[in-house]
Design a protein around this motif. Structure first.
Motif, PDB file in Angstrom:
ATOM      1  N   LYS A 170       0.826  -1.201   0.000  1.00 37.71           N
ATOM      2  CA  LYS A 170       0.000   0.000   0.000  1.00 37.71           C
ATOM      3  C   LYS A 170       0.860   1.251   0.000  1.00 37.71           C
ATOM      4  O   LYS A 170       0.577   2.224  -0.719  1.00 37.71           O
ATOM      5  CB  LYS A 170      -0.902  -0.013   1.237  1.00 37.71           C
ATOM      6  CG  LYS A 170      -1.885   1.136   1.317  1.00 37.71           C
ATOM      7  CD  LYS A 170      -2.989   1.006   0.307  1.00 37.71           C
ATOM      8  CE  LYS A 170      -4.049   2.064   0.497  1.00 37.71           C
ATOM      9  NZ  LYS A 170      -5.092   2.009  -0.545  1.00 37.71           N
ATOM     10  N   ASP A 174       0.944   4.093  -2.880  1.00 39.67           N
ATOM     11  CA  ASP A 174       0.714   5.510  -2.584  1.00 39.67           C
ATOM     12  C   ASP A 174       1.864   6.361  -3.103  1.00 39.67           C
ATOM     13  O   ASP A 174       1.652   7.461  -3.650  1.00 39.67           O
ATOM     14  CB  ASP A 174       0.542   5.720  -1.079  1.00 39.67           C
ATOM     15  CG  ASP A 174      -0.766   5.147  -0.559  1.00 39.67           C
ATOM     16  OD1 ASP A 174      -1.641   4.843  -1.393  1.00 39.67           O
ATOM     17  OD2 ASP A 174      -0.899   4.995   0.669  1.00 39.67           O
ATOM     18  N   LYS A 175       3.089   5.857  -2.925  1.00 39.96           N
ATOM     19  CA  LYS A 175       4.252   6.602  -3.420  1.00 39.96           C
ATOM     20  C   LYS A 175       4.230   6.681  -4.940  1.00 39.96           C
ATOM     21  O   LYS A 175       4.548   7.722  -5.523  1.00 39.96           O
ATOM     22  CB  LYS A 175       5.533   5.913  -2.943  1.00 39.96           C
ATOM     23  CG  LYS A 175       6.799   6.693  -3.287  1.00 39.96           C
ATOM     24  CD  LYS A 175       8.036   6.048  -2.685  1.00 39.96           C
ATOM     25  CE  LYS A 175       9.283   6.863  -3.003  1.00 39.96           C
ATOM     26  NZ  LYS A 175      10.501   6.262  -2.408  1.00 39.96           N
ATOM     27  N   THR A 177       1.540   6.590  -6.808  1.00 38.59           N
ATOM     28  CA  THR A 177       0.474   7.529  -7.162  1.00 38.59           C
ATOM     29  C   THR A 177       0.954   8.972  -7.054  1.00 38.59           C
ATOM     30  O   THR A 177       0.675   9.800  -7.926  1.00 38.59           O
ATOM     31  CB  THR A 177      -0.741   7.317  -6.242  1.00 38.59           C
ATOM     32  OG1 THR A 177      -1.237   5.976  -6.404  1.00 38.59           O
ATOM     33  CG2 THR A 177      -1.855   8.295  -6.571  1.00 38.59           C
ATOM     34  N   ASP A 178       1.700   9.257  -5.987  1.00 37.31           N
ATOM     35  CA  ASP A 178       2.233  10.615  -5.811  1.00 37.31           C
ATOM     36  C   ASP A 178       3.228  10.956  -6.928  1.00 37.31           C
ATOM     37  O   ASP A 178       3.234  12.080  -7.446  1.00 37.31           O
ATOM     38  CB  ASP A 178       2.914  10.740  -4.447  1.00 37.31           C
ATOM     39  CG  ASP A 178       1.928  10.658  -3.292  1.00 37.31           C
ATOM     40  OD1 ASP A 178       0.725  10.843  -3.538  1.00 37.31           O
ATOM     41  OD2 ASP A 178       2.361  10.383  -2.163  1.00 37.31           O
TER      42      ASP A 178
END
Length: 277
Positions: A170, A174-175, A177-178
């Motif tokens: 996860k 998230d990284k 996505t950023d």
């Protein structure tokens, strides 16, 4: 008769009751009666011991599993929880068992758990969903599969849940996505028009600056196609017949940046740079 009632419903219990009853009728000697009682009792005790040993083995496997495992009763209370389930909550398995999600979790997460578990009891269908567990060490994320367990009346008596810790995955997602969001912002913020093609020369995407440079119609923006793109660009060239804006697979295989000067009919001069990635 009391001994017979205790054994009622167990294998051989009816025969034992008959043996005890017959003692008063003189149809069987007391020694023979109690021999049968002893034999049946030993057999039942051996069965109970084997069941207890089997239960202990399975409970040990569940308790020592690195994956969180739990079971829930119809009133949405935990009837079982192993250490992997309880520890991230700052609890022991004994503290979790008998409690409800609202007793051991923050209200927002507990509401989600209760709603999800209640739907399993109502719909009697297996489900998989992602859950978040806040803790002092930071949020943990789990992919949880919950399965209904039926009784003899085919009613959902228990819901069994097994979770997989996906926190690391996860965090990576998230990284990523950023990072993609940053790349997209950079892609759109640059003052250079950019078009991205795959190895088959299919248009993957372009930025708004490229659209503005070549005055593409709005309806083309969502679904760009190379053939119509080239025709539209060639029509704006000072020398349309030259078709110097055409691309080929060879352009994508050249080492380094392939640069071409483009002279437009409106007097603008652009430099096309093709760079394989």
């Amino acid at each position: 008769l009391l001994f017979g009632n205790v054994l009622q419903g167990l294998d051989g219990a009816d025969e034992l009751s008959c043996c005890i009853a017959q003692r008063g009728c003189g149809e069987e000697q007391p020694a023979a009666t109690f021999a049968k009682v002893r034999e049946k009792t030993l057999s039942l005790q051996q069965t109970i011991n084997a069941l207890n040993a089997s239960e202990q083995r399975y409970r040990f496997l569940l308790d020592e599993s690195s994956d969180p495992i739990f079971s829930v009763t119809p009133d949405i209370r935990y009837s079982y929880a192993n250490a992997a389930f309880a520890t991230p909550l700052g609890k022991t398995p004994q503290q979790v068992m008998g409690s409800s999600p609202h007793d051991i979790m923050v209200a927002s997460e507990a509401d989600k758990r209760v709603a999800g578990l209640r739907s399993i009891f109502e719909q009697a269908q297996e489900r998989t969903f992602e859950v978040r567990v806040p803790s002092a060490q930071g949020d943990r994320f789990y992919l949880t599969t919950v399965k209904p367990i039926f009784n003899q009346q085919q009613e959902v008596a228990t819901v069994l849940g097994i979770s997989k810790d996906i926190t690391r995955r996860k965090l990576v997602e998230d990284k990523l996505t950023d990072t993609l969001a940053l790349l997209h912002a950079t892609f759109e913020a640059t003052d250079q028009g950019i078009i991205v093609l795959d190895k088959h020369l299919n248009v993957q995407r372009w930025n708004q600056r490229f659209v503005d440079q070549w005055c593409f119609p709005p309806e083309w923006v969502a679904q760009p196609k190379l053939a119509t793109t080239q025709q539209h660009m060639a029509a704006q060239m000072a020398d349309p017949d030259k078709l110097c804006v055409a691309l080929s697979v060879d352009d994508l295989e050249l080492p380094g940046a392939n640069k071409v000067i483009l002279r437009l009919a409106d007097g603008r001069v652009l430099q096309r740079v093709v760079q394989a990635q």
